[in-house]
Design a protein around this motif. Structure first.
Motif, PDB file in Angstrom:
ATOM      1  N   PRO A  52      17.452  54.592 -17.572  1.00 58.87           N
ATOM      2  CA  PRO A  52      16.139  54.996 -17.202  1.00 58.87           C
ATOM      3  C   PRO A  52      15.084  55.234 -18.279  1.00 58.87           C
ATOM      4  CG  PRO A  52      17.651  55.865 -15.637  1.00 58.87           C
ATOM      5  CD  PRO A  52      18.225  55.413 -16.830  1.00 58.87           C
ATOM      6  N   GLU A  53      15.708  56.240 -19.037  1.00 61.00           N
ATOM      7  CA  GLU A  53      14.669  56.455 -20.564  1.00 61.00           C
ATOM      8  C   GLU A  53      14.413  55.305 -21.259  1.00 61.00           C
ATOM      9  OE1 GLU A  53      15.241  58.909 -24.614  1.00 61.00           O
ATOM     10  OE2 GLU A  53      16.151  59.722 -22.736  1.00 61.00           O
ATOM     11  N   MET A  54      15.283  54.297 -21.591  1.00 61.03           N
ATOM     12  CA  MET A  54      14.919  53.378 -22.375  1.00 61.03           C
ATOM     13  C   MET A  54      14.036  52.151 -21.509  1.00 61.03           C
ATOM     14  SD  MET A  54      15.260  51.649 -25.011  1.00 61.03           S
ATOM     15  CE  MET A  54      16.705  52.086 -26.099  1.00 61.03           C
ATOM     16  N   ALA A  55      14.328  52.267 -20.282  1.00 60.99           N
ATOM     17  CA  ALA A  55      13.396  51.470 -19.507  1.00 60.99           C
ATOM     18  C   ALA A  55      11.892  51.819 -19.505  1.00 60.99           C
ATOM     19  CB  ALA A  55      13.853  51.314 -17.888  1.00 60.99           C
ATOM     20  N   LEU A  56      11.717  53.278 -19.526  1.00 61.61           N
ATOM     21  CA  LEU A  56      10.392  53.699 -19.550  1.00 61.61           C
ATOM     22  C   LEU A  56       9.813  53.623 -21.060  1.00 61.61           C
ATOM     23  CD1 LEU A  56      10.815  57.090 -17.441  1.00 61.61           C
ATOM     24  CD2 LEU A  56       9.400  55.070 -17.034  1.00 61.61           C
ATOM     25  N   ARG A  57      10.722  53.689 -21.936  1.00 62.58           N
ATOM     26  CA  ARG A  57      10.318  53.523 -23.401  1.00 62.58           C
ATOM     27  C   ARG A  57       9.790  52.118 -23.412  1.00 62.58           C
ATOM     28  NH1 ARG A  57      11.640  56.957 -27.537  1.00 62.58           N
ATOM     29  NH2 ARG A  57      12.984  58.810 -26.761  1.00 62.58           N
ATOM     30  N   LEU A  58      10.452  50.801 -22.916  1.00 62.95           N
ATOM     31  CA  LEU A  58      10.041  49.430 -23.007  1.00 62.95           C
ATOM     32  C   LEU A  58       8.825  49.320 -22.275  1.00 62.95           C
ATOM     33  CD1 LEU A  58      13.694  47.887 -22.114  1.00 62.95           C
ATOM     34  CD2 LEU A  58      12.274  47.567 -24.501  1.00 62.95           C
ATOM     35  N   GLU A  59       8.479  50.104 -20.960  1.00 58.52           N
ATOM     36  CA  GLU A  59       7.457  49.920 -20.475  1.00 58.52           C
ATOM     37  C   GLU A  59       6.277  50.558 -21.201  1.00 58.52           C
ATOM     38  OE1 GLU A  59       6.942  50.844 -15.828  1.00 58.52           O
ATOM     39  OE2 GLU A  59       5.903  52.591 -16.962  1.00 58.52           O
ATOM     40  N   ALA A  60       6.481  51.499 -21.771  1.00 55.91           N
ATOM     41  CA  ALA A  60       5.365  52.090 -22.543  1.00 55.91           C
ATOM     42  C   ALA A  60       5.062  51.374 -23.604  1.00 55.91           C
ATOM     43  CB  ALA A  60       5.731  53.490 -23.053  1.00 55.91           C
ATOM     44  N   TRP A  61       6.157  50.556 -24.341  1.00 54.57           N
ATOM     45  CA  TRP A  61       5.992  49.870 -25.443  1.00 54.57           C
ATOM     46  C   TRP A  61       5.282  48.636 -25.263  1.00 54.57           C
ATOM     47  CZ3 TRP A  61      10.037  45.974 -27.311  1.00 54.57           C
ATOM     48  CH2 TRP A  61       9.638  45.440 -28.492  1.00 54.57           C
ATOM     49  N   LEU A  62       5.952  47.628 -24.344  1.00 58.47           N
ATOM     50  CA  LEU A  62       5.479  46.583 -23.852  1.00 58.47           C
ATOM     51  C   LEU A  62       4.178  46.336 -22.936  1.00 58.47           C
ATOM     52  CD1 LEU A  62       8.589  44.755 -23.073  1.00 58.47           C
ATOM     53  CD2 LEU A  62       7.588  44.416 -24.962  1.00 58.47           C
ATOM     54  N   GLY A  63       4.096  47.449 -22.250  1.00 52.13           N
ATOM     55  CA  GLY A  63       2.718  47.161 -21.392  1.00 52.13           C
ATOM     56  C   GLY A  63       3.299  46.771 -20.015  1.00 52.13           C
ATOM     57  N   VAL A  64       2.799  47.259 -18.822  1.00 55.26           N
ATOM     58  CA  VAL A  64       3.162  46.415 -17.666  1.00 55.26           C
ATOM     59  C   VAL A  64       2.541  45.175 -17.441  1.00 55.26           C
ATOM     60  CG1 VAL A  64       2.672  46.813 -15.133  1.00 55.26           C
ATOM     61  CG2 VAL A  64       3.311  49.038 -16.386  1.00 55.26           C
ATOM     62  N   GLU A  71      10.913  49.441 -13.873  1.00 55.87           N
ATOM     63  CA  GLU A  71      12.013  49.039 -12.567  1.00 55.87           C
ATOM     64  C   GLU A  71      12.252  47.604 -12.985  1.00 55.87           C
ATOM     65  OE1 GLU A  71       8.740  51.806 -11.224  1.00 55.87           O
ATOM     66  OE2 GLU A  71       8.682  50.281 -12.737  1.00 55.87           O
ATOM     67  N   MET A  72      11.761  46.652 -13.548  1.00 53.34           N
ATOM     68  CA  MET A  72      12.187  45.525 -13.902  1.00 53.34           C
ATOM     69  C   MET A  72      13.509  45.474 -14.636  1.00 53.34           C
ATOM     70  SD  MET A  72      11.076  42.104 -15.951  1.00 53.34           S
ATOM     71  CE  MET A  72      11.165  43.250 -17.596  1.00 53.34           C
ATOM     72  N   TRP A  73      13.492  46.225 -15.791  1.00 50.57           N
ATOM     73  CA  TRP A  73      14.536  46.330 -16.990  1.00 50.57           C
ATOM     74  C   TRP A  73      15.664  47.069 -15.991  1.00 50.57           C
ATOM     75  CZ3 TRP A  73      14.239  43.561 -20.713  1.00 50.57           C
ATOM     76  CH2 TRP A  73      13.079  43.115 -21.285  1.00 50.57           C
ATOM     77  N   LEU A  74      15.378  48.257 -15.151  1.00 50.97           N
ATOM     78  CA  LEU A  74      16.419  48.915 -14.486  1.00 50.97           C
ATOM     79  C   LEU A  74      17.100  47.522 -13.560  1.00 50.97           C
ATOM     80  CD1 LEU A  74      15.110  52.228 -14.048  1.00 50.97           C
ATOM     81  CD2 LEU A  74      17.211  51.622 -15.426  1.00 50.97           C
ATOM     82  N   GLN A  75      16.365  46.928 -12.679  1.00 56.89           N
ATOM     83  CA  GLN A  75      16.857  45.948 -11.645  1.00 56.89           C
ATOM     84  C   GLN A  75      17.875  44.631 -12.693  1.00 56.89           C
ATOM     85  OE1 GLN A  75      13.445  44.452 -10.089  1.00 56.89           O
ATOM     86  NE2 GLN A  75      13.117  46.207  -8.466  1.00 56.89           N
ATOM     87  N   GLN A  76      17.411  44.549 -13.905  1.00 51.99           N
ATOM     88  CA  GLN A  76      18.014  43.501 -14.475  1.00 51.99           C
ATOM     89  C   GLN A  76      19.433  44.044 -14.792  1.00 51.99           C
ATOM     90  OE1 GLN A  76      16.475  41.619 -17.981  1.00 51.99           O
ATOM     91  NE2 GLN A  76      14.503  41.049 -16.793  1.00 51.99           N
ATOM     92  N   GLN A  77      19.537  45.554 -15.493  1.00 51.04           N
ATOM     93  CA  GLN A  77      20.723  46.074 -15.390  1.00 51.04           C
ATOM     94  C   GLN A  77      21.598  46.269 -14.428  1.00 51.04           C
ATOM     95  OE1 GLN A  77      21.549  47.117 -18.950  1.00 51.04           O
ATOM     96  NE2 GLN A  77      23.723  47.253 -17.815  1.00 51.04           N
ATOM     97  N   VAL A  78      20.998  46.492 -13.290  1.00 49.46           N
ATOM     98  CA  VAL A  78      22.089  46.824 -12.185  1.00 49.46           C
ATOM     99  C   VAL A  78      22.625  45.438 -11.816  1.00 49.46           C
ATOM    100  CG1 VAL A  78      21.751  47.339  -9.676  1.00 49.46           C
ATOM    101  CG2 VAL A  78      20.976  48.840 -11.369  1.00 49.46           C
TER     102      VAL A  78
END
Length: 99
Positions: A52-64, A71-78
């Protein structure tokens, strides 16, 4: 290149699609994400999950707006994790509820 999974580990998407599209090295991306190169490399190579922390980092980095929703990164992981467990050779020792 690592063998493709169905679905792929989200690190493969980052490594094979995102970094080349941005023209960034692993080191540059890790610096921008605020993580060590080793940490990011483990994710890129499927040895660590997108937390979840990395997913939030990716969101802040790439932008929504560029597909970086946490959520998209976490869905892919799950999806990857469930696929992997379903295709492992070991049998789950579960006793279904009686009807």
């Amino acid at each position: 290149m690592a063998p493709m999974h169905n679905p792929p580990h989200p690190g493969e998407t980052l490594r094979d699609d995102v970094l080349p599209a941005l023209g960034l090295s692993v080191t540059e991306a890790a610096e921008q994400l605020g993580v060590s190169r080793a940490t990011f490399s483990r994710v890129l190579n499927g040895r660590s999950a997108v937390s979840p922390e990395m997913a939030l980092r990716l969101e802040a980095w790439l932008g929504v707006e560029r597909g970086g929703r946490a959520e998209m990164w976490l869905q892919q992981q799950v999806a990857y994790d469930l696929w992997r467990v379903r295709h492992e050779k070991k049998k789950l020792n579960v006793h279904p509820l009686a009807a």
